[in-house]
Each structure stands twice: as structure tokens, then as C-alpha cells.
Design an enzyme around this catalytic site. Structure first.
Site, PDB file in Angstrom:
ATOM      1  CE  LYS A   1      19.312 -44.009 -10.445  1.00 42.08           C
ATOM      2  NZ  LYS A   1      20.414 -43.068 -10.634  1.00 42.08           N
TER       3      LYS A   1
ATOM      4  CB  CYS B   1      40.939 -11.874  19.310  1.00 39.23           C
ATOM      5  SG  CYS B   1      39.711 -12.250  18.076  1.00 39.23           S
TER       6      CYS B   1
ATOM      7  CD  GLU C   1      18.845 -52.806  -6.019  1.00 34.44           C
ATOM      8  OE1 GLU C   1      18.461 -53.933  -5.640  1.00 34.44           O
ATOM      9  OE2 GLU C   1      19.507 -52.625  -7.043  1.00 34.44           O
TER      10      GLU C   1
ATOM     11  CB  CYS D   1      41.361  -9.968  13.657  1.00 38.74           C
ATOM     12  SG  CYS D   1      40.041 -10.826  14.513  1.00 38.74           S
TER      13      CYS D   1
ATOM     14  CB  CYS E   1      42.982 -13.177  14.647  1.00 37.48           C
ATOM     15  SG  CYS E   1      43.080 -11.971  15.973  1.00 37.48           S
TER      16      CYS E   1
ATOM     17  CB  CYS F   1      40.243  -8.206  18.148  1.00 34.75           C
ATOM     18  SG  CYS F   1      41.680  -8.947  17.356  1.00 34.75           S
TER      19      CYS F   1
ATOM     20  CE1 TYR G   1      22.086 -52.223 -12.251  1.00 41.95           C
ATOM     21  CE2 TYR G   1      23.682 -50.867 -11.065  1.00 41.95           C
ATOM     22  CZ  TYR G   1      23.037 -51.222 -12.245  1.00 41.95           C
ATOM     23  OH  TYR G   1      23.352 -50.577 -13.405  1.00 41.95           O
TER      24      TYR G   1
ATOM     25  CG  ASP H   1      25.254 -39.894  -7.624  1.00 48.46           C
ATOM     26  OD1 ASP H   1      25.134 -40.156  -8.844  1.00 48.46           O
ATOM     27  OD2 ASP H   1      25.265 -38.742  -7.181  1.00 48.46           O
TER      28      ASP H   1
ATOM     29  CE  LYS I   1      17.719 -38.868  -9.539  1.00 48.88           C
ATOM     30  NZ  LYS I   1      18.238 -38.731 -10.858  1.00 48.88           N
TER      31      LYS I   1
HETATM   32  O1  D41 Z   1      22.414 -48.362  -7.720  1.00 47.97           O
HETATM   33  C1  D41 Z   1      22.145 -48.068  -8.882  1.00 47.97           C
HETATM   34  N1  D41 Z   1      22.662 -46.998  -9.411  1.00 47.97           N
HETATM   35  C2  D41 Z   1      21.237 -48.905  -9.708  1.00 47.97           C
HETATM   36  C3  D41 Z   1      21.159 -48.682 -11.070  1.00 47.97           C
HETATM   37  C4  D41 Z   1      20.479 -49.944  -9.146  1.00 47.97           C
HETATM   38  N2  D41 Z   1      20.544 -50.214  -7.813  1.00 47.97           N
HETATM   39  N3  D41 Z   1      19.672 -50.683  -9.911  1.00 47.97           N
HETATM   40  C5  D41 Z   1      19.585 -50.476 -11.252  1.00 47.97           C
HETATM   41  N4  D41 Z   1      18.776 -51.260 -11.989  1.00 47.97           N
HETATM   42  C6  D41 Z   1      18.659 -51.092 -13.294  1.00 47.97           C
HETATM   43  C7  D41 Z   1      17.761 -51.985 -14.079  1.00 47.97           C
HETATM   44  C8  D41 Z   1      16.476 -52.197 -13.350  1.00 47.97           C
HETATM   45  C9  D41 Z   1      17.463 -51.391 -15.428  1.00 47.97           C
HETATM   46  C10 D41 Z   1      18.440 -53.284 -14.272  1.00 47.97           C
HETATM   47  C11 D41 Z   1      20.341 -49.450 -11.880  1.00 47.97           C
HETATM   48  C12 D41 Z   1      20.176 -49.318 -13.292  1.00 47.97           C
HETATM   49  N5  D41 Z   1      19.349 -50.144 -13.964  1.00 47.97           N
HETATM   50  C13 D41 Z   1      20.879 -48.343 -14.102  1.00 47.97           C
HETATM   51  N6  D41 Z   1      21.973 -47.697 -13.787  1.00 47.97           N
HETATM   52  C14 D41 Z   1      22.292 -46.884 -14.796  1.00 47.97           C
HETATM   53  C15 D41 Z   1      21.364 -46.997 -15.766  1.00 47.97           C
HETATM   54  C16 D41 Z   1      20.479 -47.915 -15.334  1.00 47.97           C
END
Ligand code: D41
Length: 674
Positions: free
Chosen positions: A117, A434, A115, A410, A428, A413, A227, A119, A316
Site C-alpha cells: 500500500k 578530546c 500488493e 565541548c 569541538c 573535553c 493499482y 503511502d 496496516k
Molecule cells: O497502494 C495503494 N495505496 C492502494 C490503494 C492500492 N495498492 N490498492 C488500492 N485499491 C483500492 C480499491 C480496492 C478500492 C480499488 C488502493 C485504494 N483502493 C485506495 N487508495 C485510496 C483510497 C482507496
């Protein structure tokens, strides 16, 4: 490094990280990009690992997450919130899979749930018998802040669970985030009001959740994505993570539409490629992917180390914010004359691409950021938008950093630049002369409602400007047949047709001529009013602000555009050249308003007209001396009814007011040569 050096470096890193932590978590004002923070953090982790004797309980490495703020009540999570380990590349991911297999003592293929992550800000929602009773930030994982009132204002947070098959006590884990569009909109509004601008959506979400006044939170475009679940004693009713998420969706939560289950590290890597490609198109920021062993049974067997599960990892993505040097600021002139400051950067890899230019929007933005040439700046690149300078790293400013000033002329020109009161853009005033605005200006000049030069399409204009065959509209009339027929896709015949069209266009009207000059905010209607009011071009060119303000529909802004336009010698020269080339029109006899044909009459325009906008129709009626009203009454002389006219038409018929259709209206205008 000798021992003393190591000791000193560790102290420097701790001080810097503590300082940045405070700015980031307490003040919501990060002073360096996350990626830079991570690098410093990892350097400290590595040094402390190599020199365990130098470990200290007050090191930032001993504290995962931020301070618990005093303003909100502190609460304990029923089940601690774990953290996630990171990997940055394929090797890291394969090691992760291998570690799991060794730990399980089995080489059987593993199924992973994948899935995005999100932010945002990690959050825990506690439901008792289906009712939301508490929402808390992650804090240090064991204890967080109670922000229930704020979280309840977020539309995607269910206040009561849907369905009925949920456990009596349920903790839901998710992330609160701000979609990019909402973030941009909120920042644009804040900029306009000179209020605090957030650096990125994550900080905007954090700042919004940390409001003591939940009304402020309510006004922010926040969303919740979930999640996972946490149950006391780990009594999951489901066999796998993906089933958990399906249940959450059923209970009323938003789960990621990108959730997939894949086989092994190979499947994970394919998913990584898939989502990395999709990253810019997503409406929200993600900073990577979370891979989780799907089987709950295996998750239990694997357990966790130092508060991070062995069965999950975050892969990441390249950071969306990086630090680099601002080498110079240049000014670009757009097609409409807007002068935009552009940052020239020491190239930097950010958001997946190498960036060497970024926008600085306008002069207000330069002042707001207090950015100078030579500064170290933070660049953000997210989504399909142009990279932006979001912040200056103040502590890295060299003593010779150069203040940036908006050019008074400008850069293309040399005409004076203008900044209208209340507007952020500097423009301008070179208009017709121009180069940056040239093709745009010539296209407008030739367009149907302007000089109506048939056959002079956009493509030809671009070619002519590109080859420097024309610099301004006046040059159009000195084009010859040889030059034109030498152009691609232009034969003798079409060259002659264009020359004929140019010749024909020379006989025009004053209002068309004024309109064709492309003065900012002088549309057809205003051009007509100017023509009627002044009668000839010299009077308009020499009119003072006060005189211009007497024209109907001309306010201070339009008046200043007109004045600036004619104050430029270049523009006057172009007008002279056009007249010298033979462009001509009959002067208009300026009449006393009481002598105009529709003087003393009140007209109303309704419905959709095919040949003009209602504003243009209004201006034409005004030019004929009529007053134009917004509603029909017994005093109305005539109603112009376009297509799908509604209640005004009914009312006019009821009151016996004369109604004319568009065709009759056009005939009337023609009779009066308007
Ligand atoms: O979408 C997320 N930021 C996300 C964070 C995610 N999709 N899954 C996560 N799963 C976990 C565990 C596996 C430890 C239950 C998490 C995070 N932790 C998490 N977010 C911030 C600290 C940990």
C-alpha cells in the site's frame, strides 16, 4: 460516561478532527501524526455508533477525504473512487476472509492478490483513445480536483498508452508518491535555503501536486504507481486483478514489482511477514498491504458497502510517525569533532521498533523546529535511517518547556566549540585532546603521510585509547616495552618493532608535523605551504588571521581553523610534549619568493599521479616558487604528465614545452627536500 459527557467528548473530537483535517488536507501542515489522528477518528466513530442520535451531517466521519480546493477545477470521476477498509492484525484478516466465504456461501479456497500500500496521494487518470485527457485527485471519491497539468509533468505518467488493445475509455487508478531519497534530497536543499521543509514524503507529494504553477511540480521527484482500472459499466476485459495489472504494465504504467497472488488468509499473513521485513529496504514509504480477491467475477458477486469493496482490505503496518515526550537533549561529539544534538525521548514504538533517541541534526534544525525540552514531538522512523524529530506539537507545550542552547564548550573535553560561518555544524576545537576525537586524531598522526609510524595500526590505537594508555599523540612516545607487550596479539618482538618505529618517526619535517596535527582542512598541501611560508612552528602557532591569509591556498575558513586550533591551550601543550619527547625537524629558511628555485617559472600538472593528488603536486610546485597554471601555452616552462595525460600533453609536445613524468618530478622534489 453520562449523556452530557458523551456529548462534550463528541464535540471535542469533532472540533479537533476538523481542525487537523484542515491543517492536513488544506494547508499540508499536519499537526499530529496520522496514527494519532486515526485514534481520535476511531474513537469518534465508535461513540457515534453507540449514540446514533448524536450523529451529525457535519461530523468529520461523514466526510471521507479532504476539501476540494477552489483553485483547481472540480471534476466528477467517471467511476467513483472507492475507499478501503483497514485491518490491524491476524484476527482482522481472518475475519475478512471468513466474511467473504460466508457471503459467497462457499468454503472453497480463495486466491488473493497482494500488493504494497503505497503511502502517497490517490489519483485517477482518464485516458480517451489512449491519450491522457485528465488527471484528478480522489477528493471525496465522487468529485476531485483537476490537476492534469501537474500530473503531466511526472515522468512515470504515460501521456499516451503503449500498445493498442486498451479500451477507448479507461480510468487508471494509482498513487502518486515521493521516493524517500528524493524527499531527503529536496528537504536538505530546502533546509540549506531556509525554505519550507516537509514532514514526510506523503506531505511532500501532496504539497507538490497542489501547486498552481506546474513548473514547481515538475521540479519535484514524484512517481506514479498504479493499482487498478475502472471502466464505465464495469466491463472488465480480464478475469482477475493480476491480469489487470499485467495489462497496465503493458500499457506503460509502473506496477508494483512486489505483486503476488497467494492462497487464503494464511498466504496473506506470509506475505505480510515478507513485506514487513522488506519495508525498510524499499526506496519508498508504504503504510501496509492491500489484499484483493483476485477473481473479478467474485469481486462482482461481493460488491461493496458504504463505498468500500467487500473484496479488498488494507492490512496496516506499524505507523512510521508517533508522538512522544522530549525528555532531554544531549550533545554527542563525533570522531571529527562535530557536536550533534540528540533527543532523549520517552520510549515510543514507531516504524516497528521502540525508539528512545532521535537525531536533531544541528542547531539550525533546533531553531527551525522551535523544539524545547518538555515538548511533545513527532518522531519519524522510516527506512534504515536514524529516527528523526520532525515536528513539535505546539498545542501540547507545557509552560516550563526549556529552550535548548548549543553548548559553548565541548561536553567531552571542555574545549571551546566553534561554528564556522556558513556551516551548520558546531565543532569541538579540542582536536588532539578530546577523547571523542582521540583515536581518530592518533590514527591520523601515525599515518604514512603524517608521522609515518610503522606498525601503529588502527586496531592498536583503539586498544591504547580504550585502556587510557594514551590520551594524545604525545603519550605515544612514553609507551614502554612492558606495557606494549602486555597487549593482545603483541609479542616482545612486535613491541620492540613499534618502539623502534616510534623512535625513527621523531626525525621528521615541519610540513609533516603540521599535517599530522590534524587541523581541520589542513591537508598535506596546505601544511607544506604553511611550513614554507613561516619556516618554523612558533611562527605558525602565533600567526594572526591576516598573516595566515597571505599563505597560498589559505582562505578565511582555513585560517580560522588554524587560529582556533592553536588558540586551544591543550593543543599547544600536546605540541610542547611532542617536542619534549624528541620530535624534531630542521627549520626551513624562509626565502624571498624571488630566491626560490622555480621562481619566475610557470608549470602545469596533468594526468593521474600515483604518489600524490594534483593539488598536492601544485602545492609543492608553489612551495618551490613556481606559478601553477591550468592550461598549456607558449609561456609554460614545464608540464608534469601523469598517467593517461591527454590534450595538454599533446599541446605541450606541439609547442615544444618541456615534459617530465612522475618519476622525474619526484626526483626534482627530492633535490629540493620537499
Ligand atoms: O497502494 C495503494 N495505496 C492502494 C490503494 C492500492 N495498492 N490498492 C488500492 N485499491 C483500492 C480499491 C480496492 C478500492 C480499488 C488502493 C485504494 N483502493 C485506495 N487508495 C485510496 C483510497 C482507496
Amino acid at each position: 460516561m453520562n449523556d452530557a459527557d458523551v456529548r462534550a467528548r463528541i464535540q471535542t473530537l469533532r472540533d479537533a478532527l476538523t481542525e487537523h483535517n484542515h491543517k492536513y488536507y488544506v494547508l499540508d501542515e499536519p499537526s499530529i501524526p496520522d496514527a494519532e489522528y486515526d485514534r481520535l477518528f476511531h474513537e469518534l466513530v465508535a461513540l457515534e455508533e453507540k449514540h446514533p442520535d448524536l450523529k451529525s451531517p457535519d461530523s468529520p466521519t461523514q466526510r471521507v477525504g479532504g476539501d476540494v480546493l477552489s483553485a483547481f477545477e472540480e471534476v466528477e470521476h467517471v467511476v467513483p473512487m472507492l475507499s478501503l477498509d483497514n485491518v490491524f492484525d491476524e484476527d482482522g484478516l481472518r475475519d475478512f476472509e471468513q466474511r467473504i466465504k460466508s457471503r459467497l456461501g462457499s468454503d472453497a479456497p480463495l486466491v488473493f492478490a497482494c500488493e504494497p500500500k503505497l503511502d502517497g496521494i490517490a489519483i485517477s487518470l482518464l485516458y480517451e483513445r489512449g491519450l491522457l485527457v485528465r488527471a484528478a485527485t480522489r477528493g471525496d471519491g465522487k468529485r476531485g480536483e483537476d490537476i492534469t497539468n501537474n500530473v503531466k509533468t511526472i515522468a512515470s505518467v504515460p501521456l499516451r498508452l503503449r500498445g493498442s488493445d486498451w479500451p477507448d475509455e479507461l480510468e487508471v487508478r494509482g498513487e502518486i508518491y515521493m521516493p524517500r531519497a528524493g524527499f531527503e534530497k529536496m528537504n536538505a536543499a530546502a533546509r540549506a535555503k531556509d525554505e519550507k521543509v516537509f514532514v514526510n514524503p506523503r506531505n511532500a507529494a501532496a504539497g507538490s501536486l497542489r501547486q498552481l504553477d506546474s513548473k514547481i511540480t515538475a521540479s519535484r521527484p514524484l512517481e506514479l504507481g498504479v493499482y487498478g482500472v475502472a471502466l464505465r459499466g464495469d466491463k472488465s476485459p480480464f478475469n482477475c486483478h493480476s491480469e489487470n495489472l499485467n495489462a497496465l504494465a503493458k500499457w506503460g504504467f509502473r506496477v508494483s514489482p512486489e505483486l503476488r497472488t497467494v492462497k487464503g488468509a494464511d498466504g496473506c499473513l506470509d506475505y505480510y511477514e515478507y513485506l514487513l521485513n522488506k519495508r525498510d529496504a524499499l526506496p519508498y514509504d508504504i503504510d501496509g498491504i492491500v489484499f484483493k480477491v483476485d477473481s473479478i467475477d467474485l469481486q462482482r458477486k461481493l460488491g461493496f458497502v458504504s463505498r468500500a469493496p467487500r473484496w479488498a482490505v488494507a492490512h496496516k503496518f506499524p505507523a512510521q510517525e508517533e508522538m512522544t515526550l522530549l525528555r532531554d537533549v544531549e550533545f554527542q561529539v563525533g570522531r571529527t569533532g562535530a557536536i550533534t544534538p540528540v533527543a532523549r525521548l520517552e520510549p515510543v514504538f514507531v516504524g516497528g521498533v521502540t525508539v528512545s533517541n532521535a537525531t536533531l541534526h544541528n542547531f539550525d534544525e533546533i531553531q527551525r523546529l522551535d523544539v524545547r525540552v518538555g515538548d511533545t514531538v513527532i518522531i519519524r522512523r522510516a527506512g534504515d535511517v536514524i529516527p528523526q524529530v520532525v515536528q513539535v506539537v505546539a498545542e501540547k507545550r507545557p509552560s516550563d518547556a526549556k529552550i535548548i542552547e548549543m553548548p559553548t564548550h565541548c561536553p567531552v573535553c571542555g574545549s571551546e566549540s566553534e561554528r564556522v560561518e556558513g556551516e551548520a555544524v558546531t565543532r569541538c576545537t579540542g582536536g588532539l585532546i578530546c577523547a571523542a576525537q582521540r583515536s581518530q586524531a592518533i590514527k591520523h598522526f601515525a599515518s604514512r603521510k603524517a608521522m609515518d609510524i610503522e606498525g601503529l595500526g588502527d586496531k592498536i590505537v583503539e586498544v591504547l585509547v580504550e585502556r587510557e594508555l594514551i590520551k594524545h599523540p604525545g603519550d605515544l612516545f612514553s609507551l614502554d616495552r612492558d606495557t606494549l607487550s602486555g597487549l593482545e596479539r603483541m609479542g616482545q618482538k612486535s613491541a620492540q618493532n613499534l618502539l623502534d618505529a616510534l623512535e625513527k618517526s621523531k626525525a621528521t619535517s615541519l610540513q609533516r608535523f603540521i599535517y599530522s596535527l590534524g587541523i581541520r582542512e589542513v591537508g598535506e598541501a596546505t601544511a607544506l605551504n604553511l611550513a614554507q611560508h613561516f619556516g618554523n612552528i612558533d611562527a605558525i602557532m602565533n600567526a594572526s588571521q591576516e598573516a595566515l591569509l597571505e599563505v597560498s591556498d589559505v582562505g578565511p575558513i582555513v585560517a580560522s581553523h588554524i587560529e582556533h586550533f592553536f588558540a586551544e591551550a591543550h593543543n599547544r601543550e600536546v605540541i610542547e610534549a611532542l617536542i619534549a619527547a624528541g620530535v624534531h625537524w630542521p627549520d626551513i629558511e624562509v626565502k624571498d619568493p624571488s630566491e626560490l628555485p622555480l621562481a619566475g617559472q610557470t608549470w602545469v600538472v596533468t594526468g593521474t599521479l600515483e604518489s600524490m593528488t594534483r593539488d598536492e603536486a601544485k602545492a609543492k610546485l608553489q612551495a618551490l616558487g613556481a606559478k601553477v597554471a591550468g592550461s598549456v601555452s607558449a609561456k609554460t616552462t614545464s608540464l608534469v604528465a601523469g598517467a593517461s595525460a591527454g590534450s595538454k600533453l599533446t599541446k605541450a609536445e606541439k609547442l615544444g614545452v618541456e615534459v617530465i613524468d612522475e618519476k622525474a618530478f619526484l626526483t626534482l622534489l627530492q633535490e629540493h627536500s620537499i
